[in-house]
Design a protein around this motif. Structure first.
Motif, mmCIF file in Angstrom:
data_model
loop_
_atom_site.group_PDB
_atom_site.id
_atom_site.type_symbol
_atom_site.label_atom_id
_atom_site.label_comp_id
_atom_site.label_asym_id
_atom_site.label_seq_id
_atom_site.Cartn_x
_atom_site.Cartn_y
_atom_site.Cartn_z
ATOM 1 N N VAL A 114 0.856 -1.184 0.000
ATOM 2 C CA VAL A 114 0.000 0.000 0.000
ATOM 3 C C VAL A 114 0.896 1.239 0.000
ATOM 4 N N SER A 161 1.215 5.428 -0.592
ATOM 5 C CA SER A 161 0.435 6.667 -0.670
ATOM 6 C C SER A 161 0.815 7.477 -1.908
ATOM 7 N N ARG A 217 -0.743 -1.072 -4.531
ATOM 8 C CA ARG A 217 -1.901 -0.171 -4.489
ATOM 9 C C ARG A 217 -1.361 1.245 -4.338
ATOM 10 N N SER A 259 -2.777 5.180 -2.357
ATOM 11 C CA SER A 259 -3.707 4.619 -1.371
ATOM 12 C C SER A 259 -3.107 4.830 0.006
ATOM 13 N N LEU A 270 -8.528 1.658 3.817
ATOM 14 C CA LEU A 270 -7.884 2.811 3.184
ATOM 15 C C LEU A 270 -8.724 4.063 3.437
ATOM 16 N N SER A 281 -9.945 5.855 1.359
ATOM 17 C CA SER A 281 -11.057 5.838 0.403
ATOM 18 C C SER A 281 -12.237 5.023 0.926
ATOM 19 N N GLU A 340 -12.126 1.768 1.115
ATOM 20 C CA GLU A 340 -11.935 0.403 0.626
ATOM 21 C C GLU A 340 -11.194 -0.440 1.667
#
Ligand SMILES: Cc1cc2nc3c(=O)[nH]c(=O)nc-3n(C[C@H](O)[C@H](O)[C@H](O)COP(=O)(O)OP(=O)(O)OC[C@H]3O[C@@H](n4cnc5c(N)ncnc54)[C@H](O)[C@@H]3O)c2cc1C
Length: 465
Positions: free
Chosen positions: A206, A208, A236, A239, A255, A257, A259
């Motif tokens: 993950v 950013s 990802r 994120s 996340l 978002s 998700e």
């Protein structure tokens, strides 16, 4: 000399001071060798040594290697990893390295003190036990603070050492995570994502940012992203992890978002926080930045005469090699020796992913932003004969020279063992060699280092056109 912290910044300084005849005390709270030896550099690179072997197996079918029983092409997954054995080896090796450091310090005559050091004014350090009880104090002509940093954690994702982990807790695992979610795509996150994928875990990284490895050479980050894609690491990008929580049999990372990503384990790799909050810095008037890092100059002096600082607690470069250099520089300066200040444009470092990425000096980004004047030339490894023989399909060398003089000012190597291959360029940067001198140096045929000289030859030709 009183030194607080026994990592590379502290122990290298202690060795330097004691070998020059200074009465030297080293106070260490957790273990000699510091985070570098006990939880960070040595453990991670030992784990990566196992991952490297599996990577080589995964690449071996194209070299004609087949399984003796089945005749099938081997893959990394053909072999099983006994993670408990790997982690035992990691911890044994770290403990042995720590013991070696203790022996060297003792032999050099350093007085070793177990406990937590805290400034009590500008020329005194008190020693406390784990409960905060005072064990004693040491008067000092010179003090070096080398207390390092600890992993940053999110309040909304507290590490429990079982499923939600920081990098110091990984070595307690005795079974390979089925699906490791790595939060943070800086050097630490990228290295563990690469290693655990090679070991056989499913890995989701993950990040950013748009690209992994922010702040690193963009072409190198592209190669690594390509390698991740090829090897099945899910990245990802853009994120941000907001929370991580445990479920009955794993973890869920949410996340920003909204998700959710489910996995078996999550590794929080969000960088370090300097261990300076309870160091009594205010009692001596040592200046710190908002980040908690101690302000130092290029010879490791703090804002207070006689107090020096080295390593991760200064935020100069989070590298063991730099910590050690800052510690040595501090001691030489304090002893009145002629001393060369730390020159940031000579620092070399590596990222131990597959392939490795090593850099030194000025970057292409510095050139593009106008911060440095340079000419940049890149040569892929695909034309290198040794790379072909070894089945190396990705990587490059990049050389950056000063316009006109062609002095080498920076370089990037992306290749297996780039961490070893960077040294000729580091020498060139440190000793101001020109592209012509690098180009005219013998290299072994066939060798990857051939490309180090070849890119310099092309640079010379380009500039003649
Ligand atoms: C996963 C990972 C991998 C890494 N890999 C590499 C690599 O391959 N190469 C590289 O160059 N760098 C690497 N680094 C960075 C490297 O670990 C650090 O830059 C290095 O440890 C810094 O050394 P230091 O001496 O400043 O601090 P540390 O190694 O953190 O040592 C500080 C010591 O001070 C002690 N201490 C703290 N407070 C006190 C106190 N008040 N009293 C007494 N003792 C105290 C701590 O217990 C600790 O032992 C890595 C980092 C991480 C997280």
């Amino acid at each position: 000399m009183v030194i607080v912290g026994g990592g590379p910044g502290g122990y290298e300084a202690a060795l330097t001071a004691a070998r020059h005849g200074a009465a030297t005390v080293l106070i260490e709270e957790r273990g000699l060798g510091g985070a570098a030896v006990l939880t960070d550099v040595v453990p991670s690179k030992t784990l990566i040594a196992t991952a490297d072997v599996l990577d080589q197996v995964a690449g071996s079918p194209q070299l004609g290697i087949r399984d003796a029983d089945t005749g099938a092409a081997p893959t990394g997954q053909t072999l099983d990893v006994d993670l408990a054995a790997v982690n035992r080896r990691v911890k044994d090796l770290a403990a042995a390295q720590s013991a070696d450091i203790r022996a060297s310090l003792t032999e050099a005559g350093v007085e070793l003190v177990d406990g937590r050091g805290r400034l009590d004014g500008p020329d005194r350090v008190e020693v406390l036990d784990a409960a905060g009880e005072r064990l004693g104090q040491h008067e000092a002509d010179v003090i070096l603070l080398a207390v390092g940093a600890r992993p940053r954690e999110l309040e909304s994702a507290p590490c429990d050492g079982e499923r939600i982990l920081n990098w110091t807790q990984l070595y307690e695992l005795d079974r390979l995570p089925e699906h490791l979610i790595v939060v943070g795509s800086g050097v630490t996150g990228a290295e563990f994502a690469s290693a655990y994928r090679a070991l056989g875990s499913e890995v989701t990284l993950v990040s950013s940012r748009q690209k992994v490895l922010p702040g690193t050479d963009a072409d190198a980050a592209d190669v690594l992203e390509g390698a991740f894609a090829r090897r099945g690491v899910t990245v990802r990008s853009r994120s941000r992890a907001e929370t991580a929580r445990r479920t009955d049999d794993g973890v869920v990372v949410t996340l920003t978002s909204g998700e959710e990503i489910t996995g078996s384990h999550v590794l929080m790799a969000l960088g370090g926080i300097p261990w300076t909050a309870d160091l009594g810095l205010w009692t001596a008037g040592v200046r710190v930045r908002d980040s908690g890092h101690i302000e130092t100059d290029r010879v490791s002096r703090t804002s207070v005469r006689g107090i020096y600082a080295a390593g991760d607690c200064t935020g100069v470069y989070p590298l063991a090699s730099v910590a050690a250099m800052q510690g040595r520089i501090a001691m030489h300066h304090a002893l009145g020796d002629a001393v060369s200040p730390l020159i940031s444009t000579q620092v070399s470092s590596a990222i131990f992913t597959s392939p490795e990425i090593a850099v030194v000096g000025v970057s292409e980004e510095d050139v593009l932003s106008g911060e440095a004047a340079g000419e940049v030339l890149v040569l892929g490894l695909d034309t290198n004969p040794r790379a072909k023989m070894q089945g190396i399909t990705e990587g490059f060398v990049k050389l950056i020279v000063r316009p006109g003089s062609h002095t080498v000012i920076g370089a990037v190597v992306v290749a297996p063992r780039a961490s070893e291959l960077i040294l000729p360029y580091t020498l060139a940067v440190a000793h101001r060699l020109t592209a012509e001198q690098v180009a005219g140096t013998f290299t072994v045929y066939p060798s990857l280092t051939g490309s180090l000289a070849e890119v310099a030859r092309r640079q010379v030709l380009d500039s003649q056109e």
